[in-house]
Design a protein around this motif. Sequence first.
Motif, PDB file in Angstrom:
ATOM      1  N   PRO A 128       0.801  -1.222   0.000  1.00 47.70           N
ATOM      2  CA  PRO A 128       0.000   0.000   0.000  1.00 47.70           C
ATOM      3  C   PRO A 128       0.839   1.279   0.000  1.00 47.70           C
ATOM      4  O   PRO A 128       1.860   1.352   0.665  1.00 47.70           O
ATOM      5  N   ALA A 129       0.366   2.239  -0.788  1.00 50.56           N
ATOM      6  CA  ALA A 129       0.908   3.600  -0.810  1.00 50.56           C
ATOM      7  C   ALA A 129       2.353   3.704  -1.294  1.00 50.56           C
ATOM      8  O   ALA A 129       3.025   4.692  -1.061  1.00 50.56           O
ATOM      9  N   ILE A 130       2.853   2.680  -1.975  1.00 48.06           N
ATOM     10  CA  ILE A 130       4.203   2.734  -2.535  1.00 48.06           C
ATOM     11  C   ILE A 130       4.075   2.712  -4.060  1.00 48.06           C
ATOM     12  O   ILE A 130       3.390   1.852  -4.613  1.00 48.06           O
ATOM     13  N   TYR A 131       4.730   3.663  -4.715  1.00 47.93           N
ATOM     14  CA  TYR A 131       4.708   3.726  -6.181  1.00 47.93           C
ATOM     15  C   TYR A 131       6.123   3.889  -6.681  1.00 47.93           C
ATOM     16  O   TYR A 131       6.844   4.771  -6.234  1.00 47.93           O
ATOM     17  N   GLU A 132       6.537   3.002  -7.579  1.00 47.64           N
ATOM     18  CA  GLU A 132       7.906   3.046  -8.100  1.00 47.64           C
ATOM     19  C   GLU A 132       7.898   2.675  -9.579  1.00 47.64           C
ATOM     20  O   GLU A 132       7.048   1.916 -10.029  1.00 47.64           O
ATOM     21  N   LYS A 133       8.909   3.205 -10.300  1.00 46.89           N
ATOM     22  CA  LYS A 133       8.996   2.907 -11.739  1.00 46.89           C
ATOM     23  C   LYS A 133       9.578   1.511 -11.971  1.00 46.89           C
ATOM     24  O   LYS A 133      10.577   1.142 -11.368  1.00 46.89           O
ATOM     25  N   VAL A 134       8.911   0.769 -12.864  1.00 44.18           N
ATOM     26  CA  VAL A 134       9.359  -0.578 -13.221  1.00 44.18           C
ATOM     27  C   VAL A 134       9.349  -0.691 -14.745  1.00 44.18           C
ATOM     28  O   VAL A 134       8.463  -0.154 -15.411  1.00 44.18           O
ATOM     29  N   THR A 135      10.362  -1.368 -15.301  1.00 39.85           N
ATOM     30  CA  THR A 135      10.422  -1.587 -16.744  1.00 39.85           C
ATOM     31  C   THR A 135       9.807  -2.938 -17.083  1.00 39.85           C
ATOM     32  O   THR A 135      10.142  -3.949 -16.469  1.00 39.85           O
TER      33      THR A 135
END
Length: 167
Positions: free
Chosen positions: A95-102
Amino acid sequence: MALLKILHYPDERLRVRARPVERVDDEIRVLAEDMLETMYAAPGIGLAAPQVDVAKRVIVVDVSEDKSDPRVFVNPEILAHEGQIKTEEGCLSVPAIYEKVTRYERIRVRALDLRGEPFELEAEDLLAVCIQHEIDHLDGKLFVDYLSELKRKRIRKKLEKTRRHTL
Ligand code: NI
């Protein structure tokens, strides 16, 4: 229909490798309906069965703006892929974690539908990303696994702290 409880990282049950569905029966159809309801209520755009503590290869996805495109994939498999796309991802289990992923930009996926019939789908952009994210869950993999060890540790700490304060 029922709302299901979503497991949160770092719960070890999220690391289980889900088993293929042998027969698409009423139990699987009810599971898929409950998963869609749980996903919409969260709200989220995808959910995999291991996230609700069911170790079966079932995922649900709806990337539309208005809940108009529910899709269910039983025993999904990626047959082909093309290109790369970097998107900010989140997860109902983190929850509440957003990160860039390829991820792959376009995929061809094969699965069974809720009648047990095989189908193939070509997906791109957000739909392709979402399907890949959910299939990862079936293999016990989370999007945080794509991040650096340092970032993952930080996220773990943050979530454990939040949990301690949840009364
Ligand atoms: Ni997820």
